[in-house]
Design a protein around this motif. Structure first.
Motif: not given
Length: 257
Positions: A181-182, A241-243, A251-256
């Motif tokens: 998560l760096r 969301e875990g490993k 991970i869930l990411v919102g992108k513009q």
């Protein structure tokens, strides 16, 4: 259990503030209205207040699409009205044919009034129109004292919340995995960059997390972080969301767009 260990050292101030608000509502049985909070601060608030106690949290930033929101902490049995959030929408009128007014100009001018960032919500811009949301308790002060933004002379008028400009950009959500998560790893995954390039961009001062420039590639990202990169736009870490079986983070990411 030490609450602070679950958050960043720099977030201690907002943690203490939330705990104070929570205690105030529990003691006085009366609602507490906060200033505007960014998405990460909203996440911290909801994490500390919880969902199964005697207090609940309601959020509003004015229009439904607002990112920065005021929180109303109130006893679980209490009812509320939208007006209880005390939010005002101000439209900026300026000679758009002759000068350009953009988001950074507006924010800089608002901050020059000597008010805290927390008194202001989203700044909305589309085509030549500019609006901003602010706390009702400072609206009259702002209207009386904000006379220019950048090189433009301006006048301000209050408009109904349902007249808010909806920004032109839209968001899409994507799922991905990262080795850690760096910040450099998350940034590389979001924008399909090499780890080396993402590190360089961070070191060059091109990356902000929650509107603050971050210079360390090892900065650990958390849920609700807003990550902006000059030239690449913004992304939001919606959830962790875990490993996976291979020890990578989902991970869930919102992108513009």
């Amino acid at each position: 259990m030490n609450i602070y260990q679950h958050f960043r050292p720099a977030e201690r101030e907002i943690i203490d503030q939330v705990l104070q608000w929570k205690n105030q509502v529990e003691t006085m049985y009366a609602p507490k209205l906060t200033d505007f909070l960014d998405p990460r601060e909203q996440f911290i608030l909801k994490a500390l207040v919880g969902e199964n106690g005697d207090i609940r949290t309601e959020l509003s930033g004015g229009p439904s699409f607002a990112e920065r929101k005021r929180a109303l902490l109130l006893p679980d049995y209490a009812i509320f009205e939208p007006e209880d959030f005390q939010i005002r929408l101000i439209e900026v009128q300026y000679p758009a044919k002759f000068v350009t007014v953009e988001h950074p100009h507006v924010l800089g001018s608002l901050m020059s009034l000597g008010l805290k960032r927390g008194k202001f919500g989203d700044i909305l811009a589309r085509d030549d129109r500019i609006q901003f949301l602010c706390a009702a308790e400072v609206a009259d002060f702002v209207k009386m004292n904000l006379e220019s933004i950048g090189k433009a002379s301006v006048s301000l008028r209050e408009v109904p919340i349902d007249g808010a400009i909806e920004p032109a950009e839209s968001w899409s959500e994507v799922a991905t995995t990262v080795s850690s998560l760096r910040l450099d790893a998350v940034l590389a995954a979001i924008h399909n960059l090499s780890r080396q390039k993402s590190q360089l961009m961070i070191q060059q001062g091109l990356v902000k997390v929650n509107w603050t420039e971050i210079a360390s590639p090892s900065f650990e990202c958390g849920e609700a972080d807003m990550i902006s990169v000059k030239g690449y736009g913004r992304a939001r870490l919606n959830s962790i969301e875990g490993k996976t079986k291979k020890e990578k983070w989902r991970i869930l990411v919102g992108k513009q767009k």
